[in-house]
Design an enzyme around this catalytic site. Structure first.
Site, PDB file in Angstrom:
ATOM      1  CB  SER A  57      50.265  24.667  -0.793  1.00 37.90           C
ATOM      2  OG  SER A  57      50.276  23.327  -0.370  1.00 37.90           O
ATOM      3  CE  LYS A  60      49.161  21.730  -3.800  1.00 40.84           C
ATOM      4  NZ  LYS A  60      49.930  21.714  -2.542  1.00 40.84           N
ATOM      5  CB  SER A 117      45.686  22.882  -1.254  1.00 37.97           C
ATOM      6  OG  SER A 117      47.059  23.207  -1.248  1.00 37.97           O
TER       7      SER A 117
END
Length: 386
Positions: A57, A60, A117
């Site tokens: 993540s 991101k 997230s």
């Protein structure tokens, strides 16, 4: 480049500031790491930092960068509403729990990505900006390369496991610095600790960044975790005049990630101290001038020069001024003619421009003739052009 001596006025400052040397006994438990002092531009630690690895993540952050650019460029606003596809709604892992009836705003999606997230939020952004996640991934990869992130290839918007989705720790650090510097108006959102879209995700409303609650000056950026990547984090901490960026990956547990993040923060701020070597426009040297009305000119620092000095005494740290000499008149105040170079053992040299302090016109004909005769007397092969 010919070295110049430091003028006496600077020597005591350098001597006081550069008393210590390196003590890099620190070993991180992360499988890959990159630690960077943003204030001085010093890399404090690298461990497998330039190898392309699964970023989970943490990638991101690139989706957020593209989204921030779209807002800054006026293509969308923070109030723009995006539609939610069935693909976005079906995303697993961490989510905002969006459905096809929702019309989340850009502001909702930013918080959903940073705090929750949200994998679903990333797909919504990708489809809303580029039409499809595949097209967005190509766009994001190209943009990353343009930002200097040569180890980055993005296959999706969320960091969902994919064999071609890769970023290095140093690339993630570069991206973090861009987010901090390029979007100061949005960066404070990274320090928010809770977001619960329409009260749907109370169990996923907490920002997973373990440093935010410790009172150490942490204000970003993003955690990550997959079975392949392990527990990871892109973090930033500001204490006093210093800002630290670090990226770690491959920890075995969430607790280990939290402990290593705090350990790196403490080491970086306690092991190194910030010292000012020269202030902007301070004279740091004096250089001879060839064929000028004055025989020498002062050289001044173009900017405040600061360096990190390890706290443990050891090998010495040195500073010198170098220029390509001799300097030839005419010279104008503000011309860059050399560099102030500070050398810290086991770290890259810190280089900062030095400038001419004041104008030096070309000497009159008689003075030039006298200089030419003097030079020809000592160097018969020299050819002077008037």
């Amino acid at each position: 480049m010919k070295p110049l001596r430091l003028i006496p006025a600077l020597v005591p400052a350098v001597a006081a500031a550069l008393l210590a040397s390196t003590a890099f006994g620190f070993e991180t438990r992360a499988k890959a790491a990159w630690v960077y002092d943003m204030t001085t531009g010093s890399v404090l630690l690298e461990k497998d930092a330039h190898r392309a690895l699964p970023p989970a993540s943490m990638s991101k952050l690139m989706t957020l960068y593209i989204l921030f650019e779209a807002v800054r460029d006026g293509r969308i606003s923070m109030d723009t509403e995006f539609s939610v596809s069935s693909k976005a709604r079906a995303m697993g892992g961490s989510t905002m729990f969006l459905n096809e009836q929702d019309r989340p705003t850009v502001e909702d999606l930013i918080r959903g990505i940073i705090v929750n997230s949200g994998n679903d939020a990333c797909v919504v952004v990708a489809e809303g900006l580029a039409g499809s996640e595949e097209a967005f991934s190509r766009l994001a990869t190209e943009r990353a390369r343009a930002l200097g992130m040569g180890d980055t290839t993005l296959a999706n918007a969320s960091g969902w496991p994919h064999p071609e989705h890769r970023m290095s720790m140093s690339d993630l650090g570069i991206l973090a610095q861009h987010l901090i510097e390029d979007f100061p108006e949005y960066y404070p959102i990274f320090s928010e600790t809770h977001f619960n879209y329409k009260d749907r995700a109370p169990a996923n409303a907490r920002n997973r960044n373990p440093l935010l609650s410790l009172g150490v000056g942490a204000d970003g950026l993003k955690t990550g975790h997959t079975a392949e990547a392990g527990y990871s984090l892109v973090g930033s901490v500001k204490q006093g005049d210093r800002r630290l960026i670090f990226v770690i990956s491959g920890l075995d547990t969430e607790v280990a990630r939290a402990e290593e993040s705090e350990r790196i923060t403490n080491w970086a701020f306690r092991q190194f101290s910030l010292r000012t070597i020269a202030n902007e426009k301070t004279r740091v040297a004096e250089a001879p001038v060839f064929l000028g009305e004055a025989s020498s000119v002062g050289l001044i620092a173009a900017e405040n020069v600061q360096v990190l000095v390890p706290a443990t005494p050891g090998k010495g740290v040195t500073a010198r001024v170098e220029w390509q000499g001799p300097l030839h008149a005419p010279l104008k105040a503000g011309d860059q003619v050399g560099e102030l170079i500070v050398s810290v053992p086991d770290m890259p040299d810190l280089r900062s421009p030095v400038l001419v302090e004041n104008d030096v016109p070309k000497a009159g004909f008689l003075n030039r003739l006298t200089t030419a005769v003097s030079v020809l007397g000592g160097r018969a092969a020299s050819k002077l052009v008037f």
